[in-house]
Design a protein around this motif. Structure first.
Motif, PDB file in Angstrom:
ATOM      1  N   MET A 188      99.211  56.562  50.429  1.00 38.44           N
ATOM      2  CA  MET A 188      98.648  55.566  49.492  1.00 38.44           C
ATOM      3  C   MET A 188      97.737  56.262  48.493  1.00 38.44           C
ATOM      4  N   ASN A 189      97.738  55.822  47.282  1.00 39.58           N
ATOM      5  CA  ASN A 189      96.905  56.387  46.238  1.00 39.58           C
ATOM      6  C   ASN A 189      95.438  56.067  46.493  1.00 39.58           C
ATOM      7  N   LYS A 190      94.586  57.112  46.528  1.00 42.09           N
ATOM      8  CA  LYS A 190      93.175  56.923  46.856  1.00 42.09           C
ATOM      9  C   LYS A 190      92.268  57.037  45.639  1.00 42.09           C
ATOM     10  N   LYS A 191      92.823  57.116  44.449  1.00 44.96           N
ATOM     11  CA  LYS A 191      91.991  57.406  43.293  1.00 44.96           C
ATOM     12  C   LYS A 191      91.679  56.189  42.452  1.00 44.96           C
ATOM     13  N   ARG A 192      91.930  54.992  42.940  1.00 43.68           N
ATOM     14  CA  ARG A 192      91.712  53.813  42.100  1.00 43.68           C
ATOM     15  C   ARG A 192      90.280  53.694  41.622  1.00 43.68           C
ATOM     16  N   GLY A 193      89.350  54.332  42.361  1.00 42.97           N
ATOM     17  CA  GLY A 193      87.963  54.264  41.937  1.00 42.97           C
ATOM     18  C   GLY A 193      87.712  54.944  40.618  1.00 42.97           C
ATOM     19  N   LEU A 194      88.644  55.807  40.212  1.00 45.53           N
ATOM     20  CA  LEU A 194      88.499  56.478  38.922  1.00 45.53           C
ATOM     21  C   LEU A 194      88.721  55.551  37.745  1.00 45.53           C
ATOM     22  N   LEU A 195      89.371  54.408  37.997  1.00 47.01           N
ATOM     23  CA  LEU A 195      89.797  53.558  36.886  1.00 47.01           C
ATOM     24  C   LEU A 195      88.630  52.991  36.094  1.00 47.01           C
ATOM     25  N   SER A 196      87.533  52.674  36.778  1.00 50.25           N
ATOM     26  CA  SER A 196      86.401  52.109  36.043  1.00 50.25           C
ATOM     27  C   SER A 196      85.869  53.118  35.039  1.00 50.25           C
ATOM     28  N   GLY A 197      85.833  54.412  35.460  1.00 45.99           N
ATOM     29  CA  GLY A 197      85.392  55.439  34.539  1.00 45.99           C
ATOM     30  C   GLY A 197      86.347  55.604  33.376  1.00 45.99           C
ATOM     31  N   GLY A 209     103.029  64.513  51.544  1.00 47.69           N
ATOM     32  CA  GLY A 209     104.464  64.323  51.507  1.00 47.69           C
ATOM     33  C   GLY A 209     104.966  63.456  50.381  1.00 47.69           C
ATOM     34  N   THR A 210     104.064  62.788  49.658  1.00 48.81           N
ATOM     35  CA  THR A 210     104.491  61.934  48.547  1.00 48.81           C
ATOM     36  C   THR A 210     104.781  62.790  47.316  1.00 48.81           C
ATOM     37  N   THR A 211     105.582  62.245  46.430  1.00 46.04           N
ATOM     38  CA  THR A 211     105.854  62.932  45.165  1.00 46.04           C
ATOM     39  C   THR A 211     104.569  63.159  44.400  1.00 46.04           C
ATOM     40  N   MET A 212     103.661  62.188  44.455  1.00 41.91           N
ATOM     41  CA  MET A 212     102.390  62.348  43.744  1.00 41.91           C
ATOM     42  C   MET A 212     101.620  63.557  44.247  1.00 41.91           C
ATOM     43  N   ALA A 213     101.560  63.726  45.578  1.00 39.63           N
ATOM     44  CA  ALA A 213     100.840  64.849  46.154  1.00 39.63           C
ATOM     45  C   ALA A 213     101.483  66.175  45.753  1.00 39.63           C
ATOM     46  N   LYS A 214     102.806  66.227  45.788  1.00 38.35           N
ATOM     47  CA  LYS A 214     103.519  67.456  45.431  1.00 38.35           C
ATOM     48  C   LYS A 214     103.256  67.840  43.981  1.00 38.35           C
TER      49      LYS A 214
END
Length: 292
Positions: free
Chosen positions: A1-10, A42-47
């Motif tokens: 799961m994507n853990k970076k949603r907190g970056l969106l406010s910035g 293992g996700t495409t995003m991580a790779k």
């Protein structure tokens, strides 16, 4: 799961500030790149994030959406959408590898791994969804005709009159495109080429009476050849543009859709449009993504 949603406010603050400043518009602006985003192993995003690079297929001959620049790097709205996705992966624009992709090879490039994604005025349809998946849509175009200035042939997009207006006319379009499939419902006199820009010389020489494809592509070609051609008003199809990914990569498709929705909300999508297409077409409403 994507853990970076907190970056969106910035990112939203950055985008809002950028929209407020005239200096942020134009091709010189670049998206804010996420720092050290975290993704499930293992996700495409991580790779892609670990590799620090992404390969994106796009058109190199589509003014306003994907056109090769002076140094060979493509420019346009599709390119800016690619930069947004790369940025949320933590990948800077100069780390993107751009691969020229034409209508005939888009599915193959996704399937065989030549590219990681395709963003190339790529209409989402059921036939294509049999072999690849799509994020988006991020824009909805419509098919029309490019004709010599003054429209001497009287070609129209008006329902019920298209076929009559194409009688004895030769229409040029790209082989294997949805534009070819759509126009063949109205005429058999179709000239096919590899790229939409390849239709310009046949139109100049009289071998073709019109070019048909999506209105935004036609607007770019008209802008590139000022005074010679015009786009017939109206459209006769809806063409939702999507981002091609490998079949079954649901996590990556979800990430792309999340990125698009965030860009709608924080102004990055609007800024991408204004810096590329804005002087030629009105700002549209961003379409709802299809989380099929």
């Amino acid at each position: 799961m994507n853990k970076k949603r907190g970056l969106l406010s910035g990112l939203a603050i950055v985008a809002a500030t950028c929209l407020a400043l005239t200096g942020c518009s134009g091709s010189g602006s670049e998206p804010e790149v996420a720092e050290n985003p975290e993704f499930a192993d293992g996700t495409t995003m991580a790779k892609l994030a670990d590799a620090g690079t992404i390969t994106i297929g796009t058109k190199f001959d589509q003014p306003l959406f994907g056109l090769s620049g002076p140094d060979g790097t493509p420019e346009g709205f599709d390119v800016e959408i690619g930069k947004l996705i790369a940025a949320d992966l933590g990948i800077a624009p100069d780390k993107i590898k751009w691969v020229e992709t034409v209508s005939q090879n888009r599915e193959a490039f996704v399937q065989n791994g030549t590219v990681d994604i395709v963003i190339a005025t790529y209409t989402i349809n059921d036939k294509r969804k049999e072999v690849i998946d799509f994020g988006g849509p991020y824009y909805v175009a419509g098919q029309s005709f490019l004709v010599p200035t003054g429209n001497p042939g009287g070609i129209t997009t008006e329902e019920g009159k298209i076929a009559d207006s194409l009688k004895d006319k030769t229409v040029c379009t790209v082989v294997g495109s949805t534009s070819e499939e759509n126009v063949r419902e109205y005429t058999d006199k179709v000239m096919t080429v590899d790229k939409y820009s390849d239709c310009i010389e046949p139109m100049r020489s009289g071998q073709a009476d019109a070019l048909t494809t999506d209105n935004v592509i036609l607007a770019g070609l008209a802008d590139q050849n000022k005074g010679e051609f015009e786009v017939v008003s109206g459209t006769f199809t809806e063409e939702p543009y999507g981002i091609g990914v490998k079949k079954g990569d649901d996590e990556f498709r979800t990430f792309i859709n999340d990125t698009l929705e965030a860009a709608y909300e924080d102004g990055r999508w609007e800024e991408a449009w204004k810096s590329t297409v804005g002087d030629n077409l009105e700002l549209p409403e961003p379409p709802a993504v299809d989380r099929y």
